[in-house]
Design a protein around this motif. Structure first.
Motif, PDB file in Angstrom:
ATOM      1  N   GLY A  51       0.834  -1.199   0.000  1.00  0.00           N
ATOM      2  CA  GLY A  51       0.000   0.000   0.000  1.00  0.00           C
ATOM      3  C   GLY A  51       0.868   1.248   0.000  1.00  0.00           C
ATOM      4  N   GLU A  52       0.254   2.356   0.325  1.00  0.00           N
ATOM      5  CA  GLU A  52       0.950   3.648   0.265  1.00  0.00           C
ATOM      6  C   GLU A  52       1.605   3.988   1.609  1.00  0.00           C
ATOM      7  OE1 GLU A  52      -1.508   6.688  -1.506  1.00  0.00           O
ATOM      8  OE2 GLU A  52      -0.773   8.182  -0.087  1.00  0.00           O
ATOM      9  N   GLY A  53       0.793   4.074   2.628  1.00  0.00           N
ATOM     10  CA  GLY A  53       1.306   4.418   3.950  1.00  0.00           C
ATOM     11  C   GLY A  53       0.168   4.335   4.943  1.00  0.00           C
ATOM     12  N   PRO A  54       0.482   4.258   6.224  1.00  0.00           N
ATOM     13  CA  PRO A  54      -0.558   4.111   7.233  1.00  0.00           C
ATOM     14  C   PRO A  54      -1.507   5.307   7.248  1.00  0.00           C
ATOM     15  CG  PRO A  54       1.645   3.820   8.179  1.00  0.00           C
ATOM     16  CD  PRO A  54       1.828   4.305   6.791  1.00  0.00           C
ATOM     17  N   GLY A  55      -2.781   5.029   7.510  1.00  0.00           N
ATOM     18  CA  GLY A  55      -3.751   6.078   7.810  1.00  0.00           C
ATOM     19  C   GLY A  55      -3.904   6.196   9.316  1.00  0.00           C
ATOM     20  N   GLU A  58      -4.401   2.835  11.255  1.00  0.00           N
ATOM     21  CA  GLU A  58      -3.180   2.025  11.180  1.00  0.00           C
ATOM     22  C   GLU A  58      -2.107   2.611  12.097  1.00  0.00           C
ATOM     23  OE1 GLU A  58      -4.879   3.127   8.438  1.00  0.00           O
ATOM     24  OE2 GLU A  58      -5.780   1.196   7.874  1.00  0.00           O
ATOM     25  N   PRO A  64      -1.156  -2.534   9.286  1.00  0.00           N
ATOM     26  CA  PRO A  64      -1.647  -1.973   8.019  1.00  0.00           C
ATOM     27  C   PRO A  64      -3.084  -2.383   7.717  1.00  0.00           C
ATOM     28  CG  PRO A  64      -0.141  -3.791   7.583  1.00  0.00           C
ATOM     29  CD  PRO A  64      -0.162  -3.590   9.073  1.00  0.00           C
ATOM     30  N   PHE A  65      -3.774  -1.537   7.017  1.00  0.00           N
ATOM     31  CA  PHE A  65      -5.106  -1.832   6.458  1.00  0.00           C
ATOM     32  C   PHE A  65      -6.074  -2.389   7.498  1.00  0.00           C
ATOM     33  CE2 PHE A  65      -2.641  -1.418   2.561  1.00  0.00           C
ATOM     34  CZ  PHE A  65      -3.532  -0.705   1.761  1.00  0.00           C
ATOM     35  N   ALA A  69     -10.419   1.060   4.360  1.00  0.00           N
ATOM     36  CA  ALA A  69      -9.722   0.473   3.201  1.00  0.00           C
ATOM     37  C   ALA A  69      -9.386  -0.990   3.467  1.00  0.00           C
ATOM     38  CB  ALA A  69      -8.449   1.262   2.890  1.00  0.00           C
ATOM     39  N   ASN A  91       3.545  -1.392   3.474  1.00  0.00           N
ATOM     40  CA  ASN A  91       3.344  -0.095   2.824  1.00  0.00           C
ATOM     41  C   ASN A  91       4.678   0.477   2.340  1.00  0.00           C
ATOM     42  OD1 ASN A  91       0.463   0.632   3.108  1.00  0.00           O
ATOM     43  ND2 ASN A  91       0.862   0.491   5.308  1.00  0.00           N
ATOM     44  N   HIS A 165      -6.045   1.661  -5.469  1.00  0.00           N
ATOM     45  CA  HIS A 165      -5.964   1.571  -4.010  1.00  0.00           C
ATOM     46  C   HIS A 165      -7.383   1.334  -3.465  1.00  0.00           C
ATOM     47  CE1 HIS A 165      -5.251   2.478   0.130  1.00  0.00           C
ATOM     48  NE2 HIS A 165      -3.960   2.509  -0.098  1.00  0.00           N
TER      49      HIS A 165
HETATM   50  N1  URA Z   1      -3.858   2.839   3.127  1.00  0.00           N
HETATM   51  C1  URA Z   1      -2.611   2.358   2.878  1.00  0.00           C
HETATM   52  O1  URA Z   1      -2.031   2.613   1.839  1.00  0.00           O
HETATM   53  N2  URA Z   1      -2.043   1.595   3.783  1.00  0.00           N
HETATM   54  C2  URA Z   1      -2.625   1.270   4.929  1.00  0.00           C
HETATM   55  O2  URA Z   1      -2.020   0.550   5.711  1.00  0.00           O
HETATM   56  C3  URA Z   1      -3.931   1.761   5.168  1.00  0.00           C
HETATM   57  C4  URA Z   1      -4.515   2.545   4.253  1.00  0.00           C
END
Ligand code: URA
Length: 196
Positions: A51-55, A58, A64-65, A69, A91, A165
């Protein structure tokens, strides 16, 4: 994948990679994060998700996730015949960008050795890139998802599936059916390429 030699290297364990990451202070995201979100899942996974990065969720949970999402991702995994415990999820950046802004090039650069080492450790058959940041990292392209999704790509050792995504599809509802199609394609690919 930047710096990847496409040869399976000597074994490096995820625990070793996590230990090197430590209480990372390599980029400014360390100032605002609550938790480093390293990644979770099966260290022998055939399929690795990036993925991209924690929200927000997270960042609070360190996993993650786990937010909206993540629920979408769980449904998508089921379409591919996969469960969360079968796969590995990581991520591009391990710490939450403030207000969920895009990660900056220097933050991605600082964090990239850790994702690279995770990939080397897991050595999956398929890397699924969720969104543009993961796709750009893994495929080294600036091309957009729309033109890349819908087929499997080969890069060195890895088969790569770029797709939307799962969070983006919550805003662009029309993308969800493409995501569903892509995950069904992933399921078919796994059936046609049994683990050796
Ligand atoms: N979106 C992401 O890209 N990564 C996550 O861990 C959560 C949401």
């Amino acid at each position: 994948i930047p710096g990847h030699d496409h040869q399976r290297p000597q074994e490096v364990t995820l625990e070793e990679v996590r230990a090197v990451l430590g209480d990372c202070r390599l980029c400014p995201l360390c100032e605002t994060r609550h938790n480093i979100v390293f990644g979770v899942g099966n260290p022998n996974a055939r399929v690795m998700f990036v993925g991209e990065g924690p929200g927000k969720n997270e960042d609070l949970k360190g996993e993650p996730f786990v937010g909206a999402a993540g629920h979408n991702l769980d449904d998508l995994l089921a379409l591919a015949g996969l469960r969360r415990e079968d796969v590995y999820i990581a991520n591009v950046v391990k710490c939450r960008p403030p207000s969920n802004r895009n990660p900056r090039p220097e933050e991605i650069e600082a964090c990239s050795p850790f994702l690279r080492e995770q990939i080397r450790s897991i050595w999956p058959d398929v890397i699924v890139c969720l969104g543009n940041f993961a796709t750009h990292f893994v495929l080294r392209t600036e091309a957009g998802i729309t033109g890349l999704r819908g087929r499997m790509h080969q890069t060195g050792h890895f088969v790569v599936m770029p797709t939307f995504h799962p969070a983006a599809a919550l805003y662009h509802r029309e993308w969800q059916s493409y995501l569903d199609d892509d995950f069904r394609m992933l399921g078919r690919w796994l059936e046609e390429h049994p683990a050796s």
